[in-house]
Structures are given as C-alpha cells and as structure tokens.
Motif scaffolding. Sequence first.
Motif, PDB file in Angstrom:
ATOM      1  N   GLU A  46      -4.058   4.244  -6.986  1.00 58.39           N
ATOM      2  CA  GLU A  46      -4.651   5.274  -6.123  1.00 58.39           C
ATOM      3  C   GLU A  46      -4.605   6.665  -6.755  1.00 58.39           C
ATOM      4  OE1 GLU A  46      -6.168   4.864  -3.195  1.00 58.39           O
ATOM      5  OE2 GLU A  46      -5.877   2.687  -3.245  1.00 58.39           O
ATOM      6  N   GLY A  47      -4.077   6.761  -7.977  1.00 58.37           N
ATOM      7  CA  GLY A  47      -4.026   8.057  -8.654  1.00 58.37           C
ATOM      8  C   GLY A  47      -3.037   9.031  -8.034  1.00 58.37           C
ATOM      9  N   LEU A  48      -1.920   8.512  -7.495  1.00 53.62           N
ATOM     10  CA  LEU A  48      -0.963   9.344  -6.767  1.00 53.62           C
ATOM     11  C   LEU A  48       0.268   9.724  -7.576  1.00 53.62           C
ATOM     12  CD1 LEU A  48      -1.017   7.522  -3.291  1.00 53.62           C
ATOM     13  CD2 LEU A  48      -2.264   9.589  -3.978  1.00 53.62           C
ATOM     14  N   VAL A  49       0.337   9.334  -8.854  1.00 56.24           N
ATOM     15  CA  VAL A  49       1.537   9.571  -9.662  1.00 56.24           C
ATOM     16  C   VAL A  49       1.287  10.675 -10.682  1.00 56.24           C
ATOM     17  CG1 VAL A  49       3.167   8.553 -11.296  1.00 56.24           C
ATOM     18  CG2 VAL A  49       2.315   7.193  -9.368  1.00 56.24           C
ATOM     19  N   ASP A  50       2.232  11.606 -10.768  1.00 53.50           N
ATOM     20  CA  ASP A  50       2.212  12.645 -11.800  1.00 53.50           C
ATOM     21  C   ASP A  50       3.431  12.451 -12.695  1.00 53.50           C
ATOM     22  OD1 ASP A  50      -0.055  13.852 -10.710  1.00 53.50           O
ATOM     23  OD2 ASP A  50       1.147  15.186  -9.441  1.00 53.50           O
ATOM     24  N   LEU A  51       3.216  12.315 -13.984  1.00 52.93           N
ATOM     25  CA  LEU A  51       4.320  12.265 -14.938  1.00 52.93           C
ATOM     26  C   LEU A  51       4.665  13.690 -15.340  1.00 52.93           C
ATOM     27  CD1 LEU A  51       3.278   9.239 -17.186  1.00 52.93           C
ATOM     28  CD2 LEU A  51       4.681   9.261 -15.105  1.00 52.93           C
ATOM     29  N   VAL A  52       5.936  14.060 -15.180  1.00 47.15           N
ATOM     30  CA  VAL A  52       6.354  15.441 -15.371  1.00 47.15           C
ATOM     31  C   VAL A  52       7.537  15.486 -16.326  1.00 47.15           C
ATOM     32  CG1 VAL A  52       5.517  16.100 -13.086  1.00 47.15           C
ATOM     33  CG2 VAL A  52       7.915  15.406 -13.373  1.00 47.15           C
ATOM     34  N   GLU A  53       7.889  16.682 -16.762  1.00 45.44           N
ATOM     35  CA  GLU A  53       9.054  16.870 -17.621  1.00 45.44           C
ATOM     36  C   GLU A  53      10.313  16.998 -16.758  1.00 45.44           C
ATOM     37  OE1 GLU A  53       8.574  16.349 -20.792  1.00 45.44           O
ATOM     38  OE2 GLU A  53       6.460  16.149 -20.256  1.00 45.44           O
ATOM     39  N   VAL A 113       0.851  -1.188   0.000  1.00 46.25           N
ATOM     40  CA  VAL A 113       0.000   0.000   0.000  1.00 46.25           C
ATOM     41  C   VAL A 113       0.888   1.240   0.000  1.00 46.25           C
ATOM     42  CG1 VAL A 113      -1.838  -1.214   1.234  1.00 46.25           C
ATOM     43  CG2 VAL A 113      -0.142   0.124   2.528  1.00 46.25           C
ATOM     44  N   PRO A 114       0.387   2.384  -0.473  1.00 43.91           N
ATOM     45  CA  PRO A 114       1.194   3.609  -0.475  1.00 43.91           C
ATOM     46  C   PRO A 114       1.643   3.997   0.932  1.00 43.91           C
ATOM     47  CG  PRO A 114      -0.708   3.863  -1.910  1.00 43.91           C
ATOM     48  CD  PRO A 114      -0.918   2.576  -1.157  1.00 43.91           C
ATOM     49  N   THR A 115       2.918   4.292   1.073  1.00 39.30           N
ATOM     50  CA  THR A 115       3.475   4.735   2.354  1.00 39.30           C
ATOM     51  C   THR A 115       3.122   6.184   2.634  1.00 39.30           C
ATOM     52  OG1 THR A 115       5.327   3.217   2.050  1.00 39.30           O
ATOM     53  CG2 THR A 115       5.602   4.951   3.692  1.00 39.30           C
ATOM     54  N   PHE A 116       3.052   6.995   1.576  1.00 39.60           N
ATOM     55  CA  PHE A 116       2.808   8.436   1.708  1.00 39.60           C
ATOM     56  C   PHE A 116       1.491   8.761   0.992  1.00 39.60           C
ATOM     57  CE2 PHE A 116       7.352   7.504   1.542  1.00 39.60           C
ATOM     58  CZ  PHE A 116       7.735   7.953   2.808  1.00 39.60           C
ATOM     59  N   PRO A 117       0.372   8.476   1.638  1.00 34.69           N
ATOM     60  CA  PRO A 117      -0.927   8.488   0.948  1.00 34.69           C
ATOM     61  C   PRO A 117      -1.405   9.866   0.511  1.00 34.69           C
ATOM     62  CG  PRO A 117      -1.225   8.140   3.304  1.00 34.69           C
ATOM     63  CD  PRO A 117       0.250   8.069   3.051  1.00 34.69           C
ATOM     64  N   ARG A 118      -0.831  10.934   1.079  1.00 33.94           N
ATOM     65  CA  ARG A 118      -1.257  12.286   0.710  1.00 33.94           C
ATOM     66  C   ARG A 118      -0.303  12.951  -0.279  1.00 33.94           C
ATOM     67  NH1 ARG A 118      -3.207  14.762   6.594  1.00 33.94           N
ATOM     68  NH2 ARG A 118      -4.810  13.163   7.003  1.00 33.94           N
ATOM     69  N   ALA A 119       0.745  12.236  -0.667  1.00 30.03           N
ATOM     70  CA  ALA A 119       1.788  12.842  -1.503  1.00 30.03           C
ATOM     71  C   ALA A 119       1.527  12.594  -2.982  1.00 30.03           C
ATOM     72  CB  ALA A 119       3.153  12.271  -1.126  1.00 30.03           C
ATOM     73  N   ARG A 120       1.854  13.614  -3.773  1.00 30.98           N
ATOM     74  CA  ARG A 120       1.971  13.415  -5.215  1.00 30.98           C
ATOM     75  C   ARG A 120       3.361  12.842  -5.477  1.00 30.98           C
ATOM     76  NH1 ARG A 120      -2.547  12.674  -6.711  1.00 30.98           N
ATOM     77  NH2 ARG A 120      -1.674  12.653  -8.827  1.00 30.98           N
ATOM     78  N   HIS A 121       3.420  11.777  -6.253  1.00 29.54           N
ATOM     79  CA  HIS A 121       4.678  11.109  -6.555  1.00 29.54           C
ATOM     80  C   HIS A 121       5.101  11.499  -7.972  1.00 29.54           C
ATOM     81  CE1 HIS A 121       3.106   8.879  -3.154  1.00 29.54           C
ATOM     82  NE2 HIS A 121       4.274   8.265  -3.014  1.00 29.54           N
ATOM     83  N   LEU A 122       6.224  12.209  -8.080  1.00 27.33           N
ATOM     84  CA  LEU A 122       6.657  12.765  -9.358  1.00 27.33           C
ATOM     85  C   LEU A 122       7.669  11.841 -10.022  1.00 27.33           C
ATOM     86  CD1 LEU A 122       7.145  16.537  -8.401  1.00 27.33           C
ATOM     87  CD2 LEU A 122       5.033  15.299  -8.938  1.00 27.33           C
ATOM     88  N   VAL A 123       7.375  11.463 -11.248  1.00 23.91           N
ATOM     89  CA  VAL A 123       8.256  10.648 -12.074  1.00 23.91           C
ATOM     90  C   VAL A 123       8.325  11.324 -13.434  1.00 23.91           C
ATOM     91  CG1 VAL A 123       8.648   8.383 -13.116  1.00 23.91           C
ATOM     92  CG2 VAL A 123       7.519   8.553 -10.882  1.00 23.91           C
ATOM     93  N   THR A 124       9.519  11.443 -14.008  1.00 21.72           N
ATOM     94  CA  THR A 124       9.567  12.085 -15.319  1.00 21.72           C
ATOM     95  C   THR A 124       8.959  11.167 -16.378  1.00 21.72           C
ATOM     96  OG1 THR A 124      11.751  11.279 -16.019  1.00 21.72           O
ATOM     97  CG2 THR A 124      11.683  13.274 -14.645  1.00 21.72           C
TER      98      THR A 124
END
Length: 282
Positions: free
Chosen positions: A166-173, A130-141
């Motif tokens: 859980e919809g916690l990942v943001d793909l970024v530049e 399960v996610p350890t940091f449930p309120r965090a946005r997780h940034l991956v390029t």
Amino acid sequence: MTMWRIGSTVIHKVLEADLAVRPTAALRTDDTALLKRYPWPAPDFSRADGTFVLSVHGLVVDTGARRILVDTCVGNARPSVPMLQMLNTTWLDDLTALGYPPESIDTVVCTHLHFDHIGWNTRLVDGKWVPTFPRARHLVTRAEWNHWADEAGAGLRDTMQPLIDEGLVDLVETDHRVAGGVRLEAAPGHTPGQVAVVVESGEERAVITGDLVHHPVQFIEPDVPSLADTDATLAAATRRAFVERYADTGTLVIGTHFPAPTAGFLRRGGDGGVRFVVDGRR
C-alpha cells in the motif's frame, strides 16, 4: 492504562499483555541471583519467586499536532509467535477508547522488527491481512529493514508486506526527526537498526527505550544481554551510553517492556552506581 505529560505532549501506554517470566526467558544469563541482588525495583519489576513481569504494550505520543504510535505489540490471531499465539485481546478497542481510533494515527514508529513490536501493523479481515492504520506512515530504519531483508524466514510477510503493497512504509535513518519534539535515537545491538524514541517539550524530556533493556537490572549490569540481542557486545555498549546520557538529567525513561509503573528516572548513588527510581520525583 497509564499516561505521562512531557510539557504539552501526552504519552499513553496501551497494554496488550503482562507475562510473568523467569529471567532466562528474556535475559541470557545463568545467574539465578541476579534480580535478588538489586531489590530496588521490587515489587514492580522483580518478584520474590524469582520471576519478573514482561509487559507488551504500545505507546501513543500525542503532540497536539501529531498522533504517533510507537510499536504495535503482537496483534490478534498470530499463530506462530512464542508464548502469545492466537491472541484475542481488546488492544485495538482500548486504543480507540482512549480517543485514538486507527484512522486517526498519522505515524507508526517501529523501534525494530521483532514480532512483539509490529503485530498490529496489520489485522486479519475476511481472511486477509490488511493495514490497521491506513492513514499512517510507518517508519522503519533503513539499517533494520536491510537486516531483516537479508534474513531467511524473517516472518514479515503478514506484518510488513501489506504495508509495502500500500506504499505506507518510509525507510529512515536512525537519527530521523519524526515531528517537532519527537526524534529517533540509534540503539543498536538488540537488532542492527533498533532505535529509542526521544520526546521533548518545553523543559521536559522522555525517552522510550525500545528493547535496549528488558529489565531495569540491565542498566546497572549492562553486560547482561537480552536473549534476542543480535550483537551482545554492541548492545552492552548501547546500554552504557544510554545510562551516561540520561542518568541524573531528569529524563523520564519509559521501558518498552517494563510493567506498571513502566517509567522512572536513572539516578546515580554516592558509590557511582545507577538505580532506576520510580517514585515519581525528578
């Protein structure tokens, strides 16, 4: 634990493990005298017996307004990771003791997706990851994610899929601005979408390296690859550009795999060569 102040921003190192390794365990070289030629980081980074210490740690960047965790180490109970199988450390408790319980972290930056940088993205609870940091946005390029999505057996099922679910990942530049005074900087070569993390506050600046280096000797001999570099030529070019950008600028360089004291400054000597200086003076 180690802490640095960059203007009004505080950076904390949270150690998971220190490993004494032979150079060939991290660097792609047959040069057994490599570390002995450059005694300047010793004894902090190079030992008389020819080994060096590889540190696995996360870094909390606290701007006052944001709590950003850069890389999440290996994690506990991972059965298939090299050298660090089935860890049972107090890393998460140590993070909490610093004043950063998991629910207080608002952003997790994954410099890249190797196992020793994303392990605590999840934790095992009642047999389920399960996610350890449930309120965090997780940034991956985006470049990093696309690379691993195309790789067979990337091993991201336990560390990334629960976050995706859980919809916690943001793909970024690779030049993404994380927060005021915190931004990503492209550092490709070790992996295609790897980034360093630049922290600026007031007149001060620090940069977290990611795995563009595993030992300070790679600053002076950038053509020495790390063992897991996916593109050794590109990685060497990234190291050269990093030295050109930050040498003699007063920028604190925080090594993602450097043991204590972990951070220092790149300085050029009269011969044009560069050293990694950890004496605390800018």
